[in-house]
Design a protein around this motif. Structure first.
Motif, PDB file in Angstrom:
ATOM      1  N   PHE A 189     -67.970  60.217  98.919  1.00 41.24           N
ATOM      2  CA  PHE A 189     -67.952  60.254 100.375  1.00 41.24           C
ATOM      3  C   PHE A 189     -66.505  60.044 100.802  1.00 41.24           C
ATOM      4  CE2 PHE A 189     -72.532  58.857 101.645  1.00 41.24           C
ATOM      5  CZ  PHE A 189     -73.069  59.789 100.781  1.00 41.24           C
ATOM      6  N   VAL A 190     -65.984  60.982 101.592  1.00 37.26           N
ATOM      7  CA  VAL A 190     -64.598  60.914 102.053  1.00 37.26           C
ATOM      8  C   VAL A 190     -64.604  60.762 103.568  1.00 37.26           C
ATOM      9  CG1 VAL A 190     -62.392  62.142 102.182  1.00 37.26           C
ATOM     10  CG2 VAL A 190     -63.816  62.334 100.110  1.00 37.26           C
ATOM     11  N   ILE A 191     -63.869  59.758 104.046  1.00 32.35           N
ATOM     12  CA  ILE A 191     -63.791  59.494 105.488  1.00 32.35           C
ATOM     13  C   ILE A 191     -62.454  59.989 106.013  1.00 32.35           C
ATOM     14  CG2 ILE A 191     -63.812  57.719 107.277  1.00 32.35           C
ATOM     15  CD1 ILE A 191     -65.378  55.951 105.280  1.00 32.35           C
ATOM     16  N   THR A 192     -62.519  60.789 107.082  1.00 29.79           N
ATOM     17  CA  THR A 192     -61.307  61.274 107.736  1.00 29.79           C
ATOM     18  C   THR A 192     -61.578  61.432 109.230  1.00 29.79           C
ATOM     19  OG1 THR A 192     -59.683  63.080 107.863  1.00 29.79           O
ATOM     20  CG2 THR A 192     -61.918  63.693 107.231  1.00 29.79           C
ATOM     21  N   THR A 193     -60.566  61.243 110.015  1.00 31.51           N
ATOM     22  CA  THR A 193     -60.709  61.483 111.460  1.00 31.51           C
ATOM     23  C   THR A 193     -60.431  62.943 111.802  1.00 31.51           C
ATOM     24  OG1 THR A 193     -58.419  60.788 111.810  1.00 31.51           O
ATOM     25  CG2 THR A 193     -60.140  59.108 112.104  1.00 31.51           C
ATOM     26  N   ASN A 194     -59.991  63.723 110.813  1.00 37.22           N
ATOM     27  CA  ASN A 194     -59.718  65.146 111.008  1.00 37.22           C
ATOM     28  C   ASN A 194     -61.041  65.918 110.943  1.00 37.22           C
ATOM     29  OD1 ASN A 194     -59.093  67.858 110.805  1.00 37.22           O
ATOM     30  ND2 ASN A 194     -57.464  67.575 109.292  1.00 37.22           N
ATOM     31  N   PHE A 195     -61.512  66.416 112.073  1.00 39.65           N
ATOM     32  CA  PHE A 195     -62.798  67.103 112.128  1.00 39.65           C
ATOM     33  C   PHE A 195     -62.781  68.466 111.441  1.00 39.65           C
ATOM     34  CE2 PHE A 195     -63.399  63.900 115.370  1.00 39.65           C
ATOM     35  CZ  PHE A 195     -64.712  63.497 115.127  1.00 39.65           C
ATOM     36  N   ASP A 196     -61.604  68.994 111.129  1.00 37.91           N
ATOM     37  CA  ASP A 196     -61.498  70.280 110.441  1.00 37.91           C
ATOM     38  C   ASP A 196     -61.376  70.127 108.923  1.00 37.91           C
ATOM     39  OD1 ASP A 196     -61.568  71.703 112.849  1.00 37.91           O
ATOM     40  OD2 ASP A 196     -59.414  71.436 113.145  1.00 37.91           O
ATOM     41  N   TYR A 197     -61.316  68.880 108.449  1.00 36.57           N
ATOM     42  CA  TYR A 197     -61.094  68.633 107.021  1.00 36.57           C
ATOM     43  C   TYR A 197     -62.294  69.106 106.204  1.00 36.57           C
ATOM     44  CZ  TYR A 197     -59.247  66.298 102.883  1.00 36.57           C
ATOM     45  OH  TYR A 197     -58.725  66.026 101.637  1.00 36.57           O
ATOM     46  N   GLN A 198     -62.012  69.796 105.097  1.00 39.60           N
ATOM     47  CA  GLN A 198     -63.069  70.289 104.227  1.00 39.60           C
ATOM     48  C   GLN A 198     -62.699  70.047 102.774  1.00 39.60           C
ATOM     49  OE1 GLN A 198     -63.569  74.425 105.145  1.00 39.60           O
ATOM     50  NE2 GLN A 198     -64.597  74.033 107.083  1.00 39.60           N
ATOM     51  N   ILE A 227     -68.042  64.852 103.573  1.00 42.33           N
ATOM     52  CA  ILE A 227     -67.034  64.391 104.532  1.00 42.33           C
ATOM     53  C   ILE A 227     -67.719  63.648 105.685  1.00 42.33           C
ATOM     54  CG2 ILE A 227     -65.166  65.099 106.096  1.00 42.33           C
ATOM     55  CD1 ILE A 227     -64.608  65.702 103.120  1.00 42.33           C
ATOM     56  N   PHE A 228     -67.151  62.514 106.049  1.00 44.03           N
ATOM     57  CA  PHE A 228     -67.607  61.727 107.201  1.00 44.03           C
ATOM     58  C   PHE A 228     -66.415  61.430 108.088  1.00 44.03           C
ATOM     59  CE2 PHE A 228     -70.789  61.029 104.002  1.00 44.03           C
ATOM     60  CZ  PHE A 228     -71.975  61.128 104.724  1.00 44.03           C
TER      61      PHE A 228
END
Length: 178
Positions: A67-76, A84-85
């Protein structure tokens, strides 16, 4: 157990000055620590921040659900075992649901600095490798261990043959309040 009856544990190696990273890399290579990490997390669910994921070459840890957390909504990330969360709460909610489905007892928080800090409130256990060194110029640090965690187990002090660094594995358990 603090998150829907699934234990949340943090696993990390820290220096005497609580450094965990420098230039988005581990500040040391200790073979026994990497084996310890794999033994603890193998077959499980790991939660990490985007920078931690990228520090591993943007590749998932094998035989784990990542599980990877990022604030970048385009991250894939184009891997079946990477999800992605955009915040820790959603990641923990999904991880606990998946853990129940897979009959897993523990969700592993593996970094970095912000994720460790945010997850501390939900954390039941800390698996810390204390590395006997000070890292100058470090740019990622582990938070202070809260007072409600008590040391419950410690290995003997060991020394890495290649780096000559001394280290020990220590388990801290959150005190339960009744």
């Amino acid at each position: 157990m603090s998150y829907t009856n699934v234990e949340v544990a943090q696993v990390v190696a820290i220096s005497q000055n609580h450094a965990i990273g420098k230039n988005n890399e581990l500040p040391w290579h200790i073979s026994a620590d990497l084996k310890h990490f794999k033994q603890l997390t193998d077959g499980g669910i790991v939660i990490m921040g985007r920078k931690t994921f990228e520090s591993m070459g943007s590749k998932p840890l094998p035989n784990r659900t990542n599980f990877v957390i990022t604030t970048n909504f385009d991250y894939q990330a184009d891997f079946d075992n990477v999800i992605i969360f955009h915040n820790l709460d959603d990641a923990l909610t999904q991880a606990s649901s998946l853990a129940h489905g897979k009959a897993l007892d523990t969700i592993w928080i593996i970094g970095g600095e912000k994720v460790f800090e945010q997850a501390m409130l939900f954390t039941d256990r800390l698996e810390i490798t204390h590395v006997d060194t000070v890292i100058d110029g470090a740019d990622a640090f582990y938070p202070a261990i809260p007072n409600d965690f008590v040391k419950t187990n410690a290995s003997e002090k060991m020394r890495d043959e290649k780096s000559d660094l001394a280290f020990e594995f220590v388990t801290y358990q959150k005190r339960t309040t009744n």
